[in-house]
Design a protein around this motif. Structure first.
Motif, PDB file in Angstrom:
ATOM      1  N   TYR A 372       0.825  -1.209   0.000  1.00 38.73           N
ATOM      2  CA  TYR A 372       0.000   0.000   0.000  1.00 38.73           C
ATOM      3  C   TYR A 372       0.858   1.257   0.000  1.00 38.73           C
ATOM      4  O   TYR A 372       0.620   2.199  -0.764  1.00 38.73           O
ATOM      5  N   LEU A 373       1.850   1.289   0.882  1.00 41.93           N
ATOM      6  CA  LEU A 373       2.683   2.493   0.997  1.00 41.93           C
ATOM      7  C   LEU A 373       3.510   2.716  -0.263  1.00 41.93           C
ATOM      8  O   LEU A 373       3.600   3.851  -0.768  1.00 41.93           O
ATOM      9  N   THR A 374       4.110   1.659  -0.781  1.00 38.86           N
ATOM     10  CA  THR A 374       4.949   1.793  -1.971  1.00 38.86           C
ATOM     11  C   THR A 374       4.132   2.318  -3.151  1.00 38.86           C
ATOM     12  O   THR A 374       4.559   3.240  -3.857  1.00 38.86           O
ATOM     13  N   ARG A 375       2.953   1.749  -3.345  1.00 39.77           N
ATOM     14  CA  ARG A 375       2.151   2.135  -4.511  1.00 39.77           C
ATOM     15  C   ARG A 375       1.489   3.494  -4.331  1.00 39.77           C
ATOM     16  O   ARG A 375       1.388   4.280  -5.277  1.00 39.77           O
ATOM     17  N   VAL A 376       1.041   3.795  -3.109  1.00 42.40           N
ATOM     18  CA  VAL A 376       0.324   5.069  -2.945  1.00 42.40           C
ATOM     19  C   VAL A 376       1.292   6.252  -2.963  1.00 42.40           C
ATOM     20  O   VAL A 376       0.919   7.346  -3.411  1.00 42.40           O
ATOM     21  N   ILE A 377       2.528   6.064  -2.507  1.00 40.36           N
ATOM     22  CA  ILE A 377       3.505   7.154  -2.622  1.00 40.36           C
ATOM     23  C   ILE A 377       3.763   7.449  -4.092  1.00 40.36           C
ATOM     24  O   ILE A 377       3.834   8.612  -4.512  1.00 40.36           O
ATOM     25  N   ASP A 378       3.881   6.402  -4.896  1.00 44.49           N
ATOM     26  CA  ASP A 378       4.108   6.591  -6.322  1.00 44.49           C
ATOM     27  C   ASP A 378       2.968   7.397  -6.956  1.00 44.49           C
ATOM     28  O   ASP A 378       3.196   8.356  -7.699  1.00 44.49           O
ATOM     29  N   THR A 379       1.731   7.023  -6.665  1.00 44.33           N
ATOM     30  CA  THR A 379       0.605   7.743  -7.269  1.00 44.33           C
ATOM     31  C   THR A 379       0.467   9.153  -6.692  1.00 44.33           C
ATOM     32  O   THR A 379       0.071  10.086  -7.404  1.00 44.33           O
ATOM     33  N   PHE A 380       0.802   9.336  -5.424  1.00 41.91           N
ATOM     34  CA  PHE A 380       0.753  10.660  -4.792  1.00 41.91           C
ATOM     35  C   PHE A 380       1.717  11.614  -5.496  1.00 41.91           C
ATOM     36  O   PHE A 380       1.363  12.745  -5.844  1.00 41.91           O
ATOM     37  N   VAL A 381       2.950  11.140  -5.713  1.00 41.31           N
ATOM     38  CA  VAL A 381       3.947  12.002  -6.346  1.00 41.31           C
ATOM     39  C   VAL A 381       3.611  12.218  -7.821  1.00 41.31           C
ATOM     40  O   VAL A 381       3.531  13.349  -8.304  1.00 41.31           O
ATOM     41  N   THR A 382       3.394  11.096  -8.534  1.00 40.75           N
ATOM     42  CA  THR A 382       3.204  11.168  -9.988  1.00 40.75           C
ATOM     43  C   THR A 382       1.935  11.919 -10.374  1.00 40.75           C
ATOM     44  O   THR A 382       1.939  12.715 -11.320  1.00 40.75           O
ATOM     45  N   ASN A 383       0.857  11.675  -9.643  1.00 43.56           N
ATOM     46  CA  ASN A 383      -0.445  12.207 -10.047  1.00 43.56           C
ATOM     47  C   ASN A 383      -0.878  13.459  -9.282  1.00 43.56           C
ATOM     48  O   ASN A 383      -1.960  13.982  -9.546  1.00 43.56           O
ATOM     49  N   CYS A 384      -0.045  13.905  -8.352  1.00 42.12           N
ATOM     50  CA  CYS A 384      -0.424  15.099  -7.591  1.00 42.12           C
ATOM     51  C   CYS A 384       0.746  16.038  -7.350  1.00 42.12           C
ATOM     52  O   CYS A 384       0.756  17.166  -7.813  1.00 42.12           O
ATOM     53  N   LEU A 385       1.758  15.567  -6.653  1.00 40.81           N
ATOM     54  CA  LEU A 385       2.800  16.477  -6.176  1.00 40.81           C
ATOM     55  C   LEU A 385       3.671  17.030  -7.293  1.00 40.81           C
ATOM     56  O   LEU A 385       4.139  18.176  -7.206  1.00 40.81           O
ATOM     57  N   VAL A 386       3.917  16.253  -8.333  1.00 41.99           N
ATOM     58  CA  VAL A 386       4.760  16.737  -9.428  1.00 41.99           C
ATOM     59  C   VAL A 386       4.178  18.011 -10.043  1.00 41.99           C
ATOM     60  O   VAL A 386       4.912  18.938 -10.404  1.00 41.99           O
ATOM     61  N   ASP A 387       2.860  18.061 -10.142  1.00 47.30           N
ATOM     62  CA  ASP A 387       2.210  19.221 -10.751  1.00 47.30           C
ATOM     63  C   ASP A 387       1.558  20.159  -9.735  1.00 47.30           C
ATOM     64  O   ASP A 387       0.822  21.072 -10.111  1.00 47.30           O
ATOM     65  N   LEU A 388       1.837  19.941  -8.468  1.00 48.22           N
ATOM     66  CA  LEU A 388       1.329  20.843  -7.427  1.00 48.22           C
ATOM     67  C   LEU A 388       1.977  22.219  -7.582  1.00 48.22           C
ATOM     68  O   LEU A 388       3.181  22.324  -7.787  1.00 48.22           O
ATOM     69  N   GLU A 389       1.171  23.269  -7.482  1.00 47.51           N
ATOM     70  CA  GLU A 389       1.725  24.617  -7.523  1.00 47.51           C
ATOM     71  C   GLU A 389       0.850  25.549  -6.700  1.00 47.51           C
ATOM     72  O   GLU A 389      -0.352  25.325  -6.540  1.00 47.51           O
ATOM     73  N   PRO A 390       1.470  26.595  -6.153  1.00 44.99           N
ATOM     74  CA  PRO A 390       0.680  27.578  -5.400  1.00 44.99           C
ATOM     75  C   PRO A 390       0.000  28.555  -6.338  1.00 44.99           C
ATOM     76  O   PRO A 390       0.398  28.725  -7.494  1.00 44.99           O
ATOM     77  N   ASP A 391      -1.027  29.204  -5.836  1.00 38.35           N
ATOM     78  CA  ASP A 391      -1.651  30.338  -6.524  1.00 38.35           C
ATOM     79  C   ASP A 391      -1.150  31.590  -5.803  1.00 38.35           C
ATOM     80  O   ASP A 391      -1.688  31.971  -4.758  1.00 38.35           O
ATOM     81  N   PRO A 392      -0.106  32.242  -6.328  1.00 41.01           N
ATOM     82  CA  PRO A 392       0.514  33.375  -5.608  1.00 41.01           C
ATOM     83  C   PRO A 392      -0.472  34.496  -5.288  1.00 41.01           C
ATOM     84  O   PRO A 392      -0.403  35.096  -4.215  1.00 41.01           O
ATOM     85  N   GLN A 393      -1.381  34.782  -6.227  1.00 38.70           N
ATOM     86  CA  GLN A 393      -2.341  35.860  -5.998  1.00 38.70           C
ATOM     87  C   GLN A 393      -3.272  35.519  -4.835  1.00 38.70           C
ATOM     88  O   GLN A 393      -3.539  36.363  -3.969  1.00 38.70           O
TER      89      GLN A 393
END
Length: 451
Positions: A372-393
């Motif tokens: 569970y941990l190995t696979r969910v970290i992969d999907t967390f990074v690949t499908n969320c964190l890589v493209d995570l960005e703030p809205d500065p405004q």
């Protein structure tokens, strides 16, 4: 066509084509629990343990070389991926793992019999207990194979943690100059940068990373050669050291005999230590996922300071709705790992006297948590964190509309007056600087306030 095999319970017909025998067949009937079979790495680990034991017995001159060689060849077949369909026992089983151990003994014996020119089921040539299991017991084989299996899973999890940490560091560096509001107890607190906020996520993950590595070191102590309860009955006195040496050479893991083989057989708290650290990692991941769900909430009416990638429709009735499905799956996997830790804790505690009979559920749940941990970290990074960005405004908007400057102002005018201005700001709906000016704070001082 079938052959008749016998055990202490009685006779049973076994298909002539089967490499497993009566013990595995009875276990298949008795333990229809999960509809799963033993983890592939666990099957290979059992074969590696059996191979190491055969080589040990040959080196110690207690097993005929031709039989030992045939057993080693049979083990190599399994290690190479053959005969896995012959491992038919459910991973959850009574008997402390005896059914899986005997399943391995029978498959290896029948394959070795073929290598010696015999027919499957003719255990006068190679016997599952007398030859394949020589100098061993389920009580030292099964935990040793389980530990070897867990050690194989560690690099997969570590690689995903490296991926996560690298991504978080990159995000932290990129957004050091984007200021946002920090919150305590879900209420406005003081400012920090997006980079610093994300760096804190990196720090807690790296700490968890090291904890798990430390916990896995305890898996390198094995009780092979202790046999039934750790006294070494029916095993050569040099078996523990020799088997550990051979297993080190075979696997590359630095296995050592348990310092106390009786302790190594009856006490399994090392699994609880590992499970606790997996649980702690799950808690940290879930907290990060919760933060991201909150900070990206809205997107128009919530906090909205982070933007996460849209991955799929969020509703069957509300058009255009997008849900934070990736953070949500992180939460759910964390819940499962936390539940597994409770199961493992109970199983570790439930051992009685010279043996813990509940290692099957311990390994089943530990392996599940690793997956569970190995696979969910992969999907967390690949499908969320890589493209995570703030809205500065949005970050600046929320910061300006907060009372966070009250903390800086309190250095000059004191806590009570700053608190009054903060309270007036909330009531008036003005920004903090405007309210401070209305309260008589000099304009020069107001301009000097900083986040």
């Amino acid at each position: 066509m079938t052959r008749i095999e016998r055990d202490s319970v009685g006779e049973m017909n076994i298909a002539d084509t089967a490499y497993y025998g009566v013990n595995a067949a009875r276990a298949q009937e008795n333990f229809k629990i999960t509809d799963n079979l033993l983890d592939t790495d666990f099957i290979i680990s059992l074969a590696e343990i059996k191979k190491a034991c055969a080589l040990t017995n040959r080196e110690l001159n207690v097993l005929e070389p031709a039989i030992a060689t045939a057993i080693v060849r049979a083990c190599d077949d399994i290690i190479g991926g053959k005969l896995h369909d012959q491992f038919i026992v459910d991973p959850l089983q009574g008997g402390a793992g005896t059914s899986s151990n005997m399943n391995a003994n029978e498959v290896i014996a029948n394959r070795a019999i073929e290598y010696l020119g015999g027919t499957r089921g003719d255990y006068s040539i190679v016997h599952p207990n007398d030859h394949v299991n020589k100098g061993q017991s389920t009580n030292d084989v099964y935990p040793s194979a389980g530990k070897l299996t867990l050690l194989k899973k560690v690099p997969l999890l570590m690689a995903q943690l490296d991926y996560l940490e690298t991504t978080l560091l990159q995000k932290s560096d990129r957004y050091q100059d984007v200021m946002k509001l920090g919150r305590t107890q879900l209420n406005d607190a003081v400012a920090l940068s997006v980079g610093d906020e994300i760096h804190a996520y990196y720090t807690v993950i790296s700490r968890n990373h090291q904890r798990i590595l430390n916990a896995t070191n305890e898996l390198l102590r094995i009780n092979l050669g202790g046999t039934a309860i750790g006294t070494g009955l029916n095993s050569h006195p040099d078996f523990p050291q020799t088997a550990a040496k051979i297993l080190r050479e075979m696997t590359g893991f630095n296995f050592l005999p348990s310092q106390d083989l009786i302790d190594g057989t009856q006490n399994v708290e090392s699994y609880a230590v590992l499970a606790d650290n997996l649980k702690t990692l799950a808690l940290s991941l879930s907290k990060i996922a919760n933060d991201i769900r909150l900070l990206s909430s809205g997107p128009l009416s919530g906090i909205g300071e982070y933007r996460i990638p849209a991955k799929q429709n969020g509703s069957s009735i509300m058009p255009g709705k997008i849900n934070p499905v990736i953070p949500e799956i992180v939460n759910q996997c964390a819940f499962a790992v936390i539940g597994n830790n409770t199961t493992i804790s109970m199983a570790v505690e439930a051992g009685q006297l010279e043996l813990n009979a509940f290692e099957p559920v311990i390994f089943y749940k530990l392996l599940e948590s690793f997956q569970y941990l190995t696979r969910v970290i992969d999907t967390f990074v690949t499908n969320c964190l890589v493209d995570l960005e703030p809205d500065p405004q949005r970050c600046l908007e929320n910061l300006e509309n907060s009372t966070s400057l009250a903390t800086d102002l309190s250095k000059v005018v004191g806590y009570s007056r700053a608190a009054k201005i903060a309270k007036d700001t909330v009531k008036s709906k003005d920004d903090f600087r405007t309210t401070a000016l209305k309260d008589g704070i000099p304009e020069k001082l107001v301009k000097q306030l900083h986040y």
